[in-house]
Design a protein around this motif. Structure first.
Motif, PDB file in Angstrom:
ATOM      1  N   ALA A 155     -36.229 -24.523  39.392  1.00 29.06           N
ATOM      2  CA  ALA A 155     -36.935 -23.272  39.816  1.00 29.06           C
ATOM      3  C   ALA A 155     -38.220 -23.492  39.592  1.00 29.06           C
ATOM      4  CB  ALA A 155     -36.544 -22.363  39.134  1.00 29.06           C
ATOM      5  N   ALA A 156     -38.744 -23.879  38.208  1.00 26.98           N
ATOM      6  CA  ALA A 156     -40.203 -24.150  38.186  1.00 26.98           C
ATOM      7  C   ALA A 156     -41.071 -25.003  38.851  1.00 26.98           C
ATOM      8  CB  ALA A 156     -40.517 -24.226  36.770  1.00 26.98           C
ATOM      9  N   ASP A 157     -40.186 -26.282  39.198  1.00 27.23           N
ATOM     10  CA  ASP A 157     -40.914 -27.165  40.060  1.00 27.23           C
ATOM     11  C   ASP A 157     -40.978 -26.580  41.375  1.00 27.23           C
ATOM     12  OD1 ASP A 157     -41.638 -29.696  39.925  1.00 27.23           O
ATOM     13  OD2 ASP A 157     -40.117 -30.389  41.064  1.00 27.23           O
ATOM     14  N   ALA A 158     -40.128 -25.792  41.972  1.00 25.27           N
ATOM     15  CA  ALA A 158     -39.988 -25.365  43.275  1.00 25.27           C
ATOM     16  C   ALA A 158     -41.436 -24.529  43.533  1.00 25.27           C
ATOM     17  CB  ALA A 158     -38.900 -24.629  43.538  1.00 25.27           C
ATOM     18  N   ARG A 159     -41.701 -23.571  42.341  1.00 28.15           N
ATOM     19  CA  ARG A 159     -42.568 -22.602  42.493  1.00 28.15           C
ATOM     20  C   ARG A 159     -44.057 -23.552  42.575  1.00 28.15           C
ATOM     21  NH1 ARG A 159     -39.339 -19.468  38.749  1.00 28.15           N
ATOM     22  NH2 ARG A 159     -40.428 -20.686  37.163  1.00 28.15           N
ATOM     23  N   ARG A 160     -44.168 -24.352  41.558  1.00 29.98           N
ATOM     24  CA  ARG A 160     -45.466 -25.023  41.725  1.00 29.98           C
ATOM     25  C   ARG A 160     -45.756 -25.863  42.887  1.00 29.98           C
ATOM     26  NH1 ARG A 160     -43.492 -26.810  36.488  1.00 29.98           N
ATOM     27  NH2 ARG A 160     -42.445 -28.729  37.465  1.00 29.98           N
ATOM     28  N   ARG A 161     -44.700 -26.388  43.738  1.00 26.96           N
ATOM     29  CA  ARG A 161     -44.811 -27.014  44.820  1.00 26.96           C
ATOM     30  C   ARG A 161     -44.688 -26.229  46.201  1.00 26.96           C
ATOM     31  NH1 ARG A 161     -43.214 -32.001  45.203  1.00 26.96           N
ATOM     32  NH2 ARG A 161     -42.149 -31.730  47.537  1.00 26.96           N
ATOM     33  N   GLY A 162     -44.406 -24.902  45.708  1.00 23.03           N
ATOM     34  CA  GLY A 162     -44.279 -24.056  47.128  1.00 23.03           C
ATOM     35  C   GLY A 162     -43.034 -24.111  47.834  1.00 23.03           C
ATOM     36  N   ARG A 201     -32.944 -37.689  32.418  1.00 26.44           N
ATOM     37  CA  ARG A 201     -32.807 -37.023  31.127  1.00 26.44           C
ATOM     38  C   ARG A 201     -33.093 -35.612  31.428  1.00 26.44           C
ATOM     39  NH1 ARG A 201     -36.386 -38.514  28.025  1.00 26.44           N
ATOM     40  NH2 ARG A 201     -35.447 -37.858  25.942  1.00 26.44           N
ATOM     41  N   LEU A 202     -32.530 -34.531  30.914  1.00 20.25           N
ATOM     42  CA  LEU A 202     -33.142 -33.105  30.909  1.00 20.25           C
ATOM     43  C   LEU A 202     -34.521 -33.033  30.221  1.00 20.25           C
ATOM     44  CD1 LEU A 202     -32.761 -30.318  31.528  1.00 20.25           C
ATOM     45  CD2 LEU A 202     -31.251 -29.846  29.662  1.00 20.25           C
ATOM     46  N   GLU A 203     -34.864 -33.619  29.413  1.00 24.66           N
ATOM     47  CA  GLU A 203     -36.025 -33.456  29.005  1.00 24.66           C
ATOM     48  C   GLU A 203     -37.227 -34.076  29.643  1.00 24.66           C
ATOM     49  OE1 GLU A 203     -33.137 -33.055  25.625  1.00 24.66           O
ATOM     50  OE2 GLU A 203     -33.451 -34.595  27.161  1.00 24.66           O
ATOM     51  N   ASP A 204     -37.074 -35.135  30.477  1.00 31.13           N
ATOM     52  CA  ASP A 204     -37.767 -35.615  31.602  1.00 31.13           C
ATOM     53  C   ASP A 204     -38.253 -34.402  32.501  1.00 31.13           C
ATOM     54  OD1 ASP A 204     -38.394 -37.805  30.072  1.00 31.13           O
ATOM     55  OD2 ASP A 204     -36.731 -38.961  31.085  1.00 31.13           O
ATOM     56  N   LEU A 205     -36.936 -34.020  33.041  1.00 32.52           N
ATOM     57  CA  LEU A 205     -37.224 -32.916  34.143  1.00 32.52           C
ATOM     58  C   LEU A 205     -38.109 -31.842  33.568  1.00 32.52           C
ATOM     59  CD1 LEU A 205     -33.490 -32.306  35.486  1.00 32.52           C
ATOM     60  CD2 LEU A 205     -34.991 -34.014  36.057  1.00 32.52           C
ATOM     61  N   GLU A 206     -37.743 -31.297  32.240  1.00 37.08           N
ATOM     62  CA  GLU A 206     -38.693 -30.311  31.855  1.00 37.08           C
ATOM     63  C   GLU A 206     -40.253 -30.645  31.622  1.00 37.08           C
ATOM     64  OE1 GLU A 206     -35.070 -27.846  29.502  1.00 37.08           O
ATOM     65  OE2 GLU A 206     -36.097 -29.529  28.369  1.00 37.08           O
ATOM     66  N   ALA A 207     -40.368 -31.858  31.386  1.00 39.56           N
ATOM     67  CA  ALA A 207     -41.643 -32.375  30.973  1.00 39.56           C
ATOM     68  C   ALA A 207     -42.428 -32.747  32.300  1.00 39.56           C
ATOM     69  CB  ALA A 207     -41.721 -33.561  30.269  1.00 39.56           C
ATOM     70  N   HIS A 208     -41.836 -33.339  33.321  1.00 43.85           N
ATOM     71  CA  HIS A 208     -42.531 -33.740  34.459  1.00 43.85           C
ATOM     72  C   HIS A 208     -42.127 -33.154  35.700  1.00 43.85           C
ATOM     73  CE1 HIS A 208     -43.813 -36.892  31.791  1.00 43.85           C
ATOM     74  NE2 HIS A 208     -42.672 -37.444  31.523  1.00 43.85           N
ATOM     75  N   GLY A 209     -41.091 -32.188  35.516  1.00 50.60           N
ATOM     76  CA  GLY A 209     -40.350 -31.526  36.766  1.00 50.60           C
ATOM     77  C   GLY A 209     -39.286 -32.460  37.800  1.00 50.60           C
ATOM     78  N   PRO A 210     -38.489 -32.199  38.160  1.00 55.52           N
ATOM     79  CA  PRO A 210     -37.290 -32.896  39.152  1.00 55.52           C
ATOM     80  C   PRO A 210     -37.934 -33.638  40.253  1.00 55.52           C
ATOM     81  CG  PRO A 210     -36.528 -30.631  38.654  1.00 55.52           C
ATOM     82  CD  PRO A 210     -38.006 -30.726  38.217  1.00 55.52           C
ATOM     83  N   SER A 211     -39.280 -33.220  40.544  1.00 54.79           N
ATOM     84  CA  SER A 211     -39.903 -33.908  41.627  1.00 54.79           C
ATOM     85  C   SER A 211     -40.650 -35.174  41.353  1.00 54.79           C
ATOM     86  CB  SER A 211     -40.965 -33.084  42.391  1.00 54.79           C
ATOM     87  OG  SER A 211     -41.528 -32.418  41.950  1.00 54.79           O
ATOM     88  N   ARG A 253     -38.824 -13.356  36.377  1.00 52.89           N
ATOM     89  CA  ARG A 253     -40.426 -12.856  36.113  1.00 52.89           C
ATOM     90  C   ARG A 253     -41.211 -13.648  35.389  1.00 52.89           C
ATOM     91  NH1 ARG A 253     -37.996  -9.919  39.643  1.00 52.89           N
ATOM     92  NH2 ARG A 253     -38.276  -7.621  39.711  1.00 52.89           N
ATOM     93  N   PRO A 254     -41.127 -14.965  35.730  1.00 55.81           N
ATOM     94  CA  PRO A 254     -42.085 -15.888  35.031  1.00 55.81           C
ATOM     95  C   PRO A 254     -43.658 -15.407  35.025  1.00 55.81           C
ATOM     96  CG  PRO A 254     -41.695 -16.818  37.185  1.00 55.81           C
ATOM     97  CD  PRO A 254     -41.015 -15.478  37.158  1.00 55.81           C
ATOM     98  N   ASP A 255     -44.239 -14.649  35.823  1.00 62.54           N
ATOM     99  CA  ASP A 255     -45.571 -14.371  35.826  1.00 62.54           C
ATOM    100  C   ASP A 255     -45.958 -13.021  35.248  1.00 62.54           C
ATOM    101  OD1 ASP A 255     -46.283 -16.673  37.180  1.00 62.54           O
ATOM    102  OD2 ASP A 255     -45.636 -15.949  39.209  1.00 62.54           O
ATOM    103  N   ALA A 256     -44.724 -12.266  34.867  1.00 64.74           N
ATOM    104  CA  ALA A 256     -45.088 -11.058  34.039  1.00 64.74           C
ATOM    105  C   ALA A 256     -44.588 -10.966  32.802  1.00 64.74           C
ATOM    106  CB  ALA A 256     -43.951  -9.782  35.175  1.00 64.74           C
ATOM    107  N   GLY A 257     -45.181  -9.884  31.949  1.00 61.82           N
ATOM    108  CA  GLY A 257     -44.847 -10.254  30.498  1.00 61.82           C
ATOM    109  C   GLY A 257     -43.485  -9.828  30.132  1.00 61.82           C
ATOM    110  N   ARG A 258     -43.086 -10.527  29.180  1.00 59.35           N
ATOM    111  CA  ARG A 258     -41.720 -10.395  28.603  1.00 59.35           C
ATOM    112  C   ARG A 258     -41.278  -8.979  28.415  1.00 59.35           C
ATOM    113  NH1 ARG A 258     -39.050 -14.748  24.464  1.00 59.35           N
ATOM    114  NH2 ARG A 258     -37.216 -13.788  23.920  1.00 59.35           N
ATOM    115  N   ARG A 259     -42.000  -8.006  27.966  1.00 56.96           N
ATOM    116  CA  ARG A 259     -41.581  -6.807  27.820  1.00 56.96           C
ATOM    117  C   ARG A 259     -41.051  -6.202  28.911  1.00 56.96           C
ATOM    118  NH1 ARG A 259     -45.879  -3.113  24.712  1.00 56.96           N
ATOM    119  NH2 ARG A 259     -43.949  -1.730  24.860  1.00 56.96           N
ATOM    120  N   LEU A 260     -41.303  -6.460  30.139  1.00 58.91           N
ATOM    121  CA  LEU A 260     -40.762  -5.693  31.370  1.00 58.91           C
ATOM    122  C   LEU A 260     -39.336  -6.256  31.470  1.00 58.91           C
ATOM    123  CD1 LEU A 260     -41.403  -4.251  34.021  1.00 58.91           C
ATOM    124  CD2 LEU A 260     -41.532  -6.641  34.919  1.00 58.91           C
TER     125      LEU A 260
END
Length: 307
Positions: free
Chosen positions: A130-137, A278-288, A47-54
Motif C-alpha cells: 500500500a505504501a509503495d503504491a502511494r509513492r508510485r501513484g 524478505r518482508l524486511e526488504d519490502l518494508e525498507a525498499h518497497g515491493p517495487s 489515514r497515513p497523511d493525517a494525525g494519529r489522533r483522528l
C-alpha cells in the motif's frame, strides 16, 4: 467574484451523500477484511497523511458502541490489536465488499491472541504494498488485499492462500496494467520443506479441471477451475520473515529447488511468475524494488511486477 448558488439548488446539493466513507465505517471495513490490525497499522492503511489522533477518536467511538474490541500484545508497550466485536461483525456481514467472504472467526480476546502473530504479519505485508503504491501513484487501496482466499483442489481438498492482491500499475507511457498475486506469508514456524511443498498445491490448482456433470462440450470438461475467478492465473509471491537473513536465504533456495526439480511445479513455473522476498526488504525498499528472487532460477533479483 465568487458565485453563490440559489438556496434551493444549494439545499439539493447538500442532500447528495458523499461518495467517501466516514472513517469509522472504513475502520469496520478494514477490520472485516484483514481480521485484525493494530492502531498503527490502521493509521498507515487508512489515514497515513493525517494525525494519529483522528484514528484514535474513531476507534474510541467504535469501542464505546461495542462494535470493536482489542487484545493487548505481550511485550509491546501496551499496543492494541483491534478486531470486530460480535455486533460489528453483524453490521458488516451484508456489506457489498463482504459478500461471499467466510464468517468472521474472531469473537473473543483469547481467540484474537491465538491469531495475532500471523494475522498482523500478513497486514505488515499489505502495508508494504500500500505504501509503495502511494509513492508510485499506482492504484491499490485497503480493500484490494483479501486474506484467506480458498480454492478447491478436488477430492475435498482446498488451498488457502494467505492473501489475494489486486493492483493497478501505472506505466511511464500512461498505461494501466492490472496485476493479481496470491501471497504466502511465511514466519519460519514450519519446516522449509513444508513451505516449498506449497508450490505443489499451486501447481495442482493451475491444472485442476473438475469433470463437468454434463459433458456437452470438451471445453466444459477441461477448463481449469481457476478461470472461474481470474482472467489470468495470479503470480505467486512468498514473503518471508521470522528468522535471520541466512535462514531465510536457505528457505528461498529450497523454494527455487522445488520449482526446478518437481515436474509439475517446473511446468507451472514456466507459465506463472513466482517470486520470494524478505518482508524486511519490502518494508525498507518497497515491493517495487529489486528485492524479489525469481523462483524460476533465471536472472537477478527484481521488482515483483517484473517476475
Amino acid at each position: 467574484m465568487s458565485r453563490v448558488s440559489p438556496p434551493g439548488r444549494r439545499a439539493a446539493a447538500d442532500a447528495v451523500p458523499s461518495p467517501a466513507e466516514p472513517l469509522p465505517q472504513q475502520v469496520l471495513g478494514a477490520l472485516a477484511q484483514h481480521r485484525m490490525a493494530t492502531t498503527s497499522q490502521l493509521h498507515m492503511l487508512l489515514r497515513p497523511d493525517a494525525g494519529r489522533r483522528l484514528l484514535s477518536r474513531a476507534l474510541s467511538r467504535l469501542l464505546r458502541e461495542e462494535l470493536v474490541a482489542f487484545t493487548v500484545l505481550p511485550a509491546a508497550n501496551g499496543t492494541r490489536a483491534w478486531y470486530l466485536a460480535p455486533a460489528g461483525a453483524r453490521i458488516i456481514r451484508d456489506w457489498p465488499q463482504q459478500r461471499g467472504r467466510p464468517p468472521y472467526p474472531i469473537t473473543t480476546a483469547s481467540a484474537a491472541s491465538m491469531r495475532t502473530p500471523h494475522t498482523l504479519t500478513v497486514v505488515r505485508a499489505h502495508l508494504a504494498f500500500a505504501a509503495d503504491a502511494r509513492r508510485r501513484g499506482d492504484e491499490h487501496g485497503h480493500l484490494d488485499w483479501t486474506p484467506e482466499v480458498s480454492h478447491a483442489l478436488g477430492d475435498g481438498e482446498r488451498l488457502i492462500a494467505d492473501a489475494l492482491l489486486h493492483y493497478v500499475l501505472h506505466t511511464p507511457h500512461g498505461q494501466r496494467v492490472k496485476l493479481r498475486a496470491l501471497v504466502e506469508v511465511d514466519r519460519a514456524t514450519s519446516s522449509s520443506e513444508r513451505l516449498a511443498s506449497k508450490l505443489i498445491e499451486y501447481a495442482r490448482l493451475h491444472s485442476y479441471a473438475p469433470a463437468a456433470p454434463y459433458r456437452r462440450t470438451r471445453a466444459a470438461a477441461t477448463a481449469p477451475v481457476w478461470q472461474r475467478w481470474y482472467p489470468v492465473f495470479p503470480r505467486i509471491l512468498f514473503v518471508l520473515t521470522g528468522a535471520g537473513e541466512r535462514t531465510l536465504a536457505h528457505r528461498i533456495e529450497d523454494l527455487t529447488a522445488m520449482a526446478a526439480e518437481h515436474p509439475a511445479v517446473a511446468a507451472f513455473a514456466r507459465t506463472v511468475p513466482l517470486g520470494a522476498a524478505r518482508l524486511e526488504d519490502l518494508e525498507a525498499h518497497g515491493p517495487s524494488g529489486a528485492v524479489w528472487t525469481p523462483l524460476s532460477g533465471k536472472g537477478e533479483q527484481r521488482s515483483w511486477t517484473e517476475l
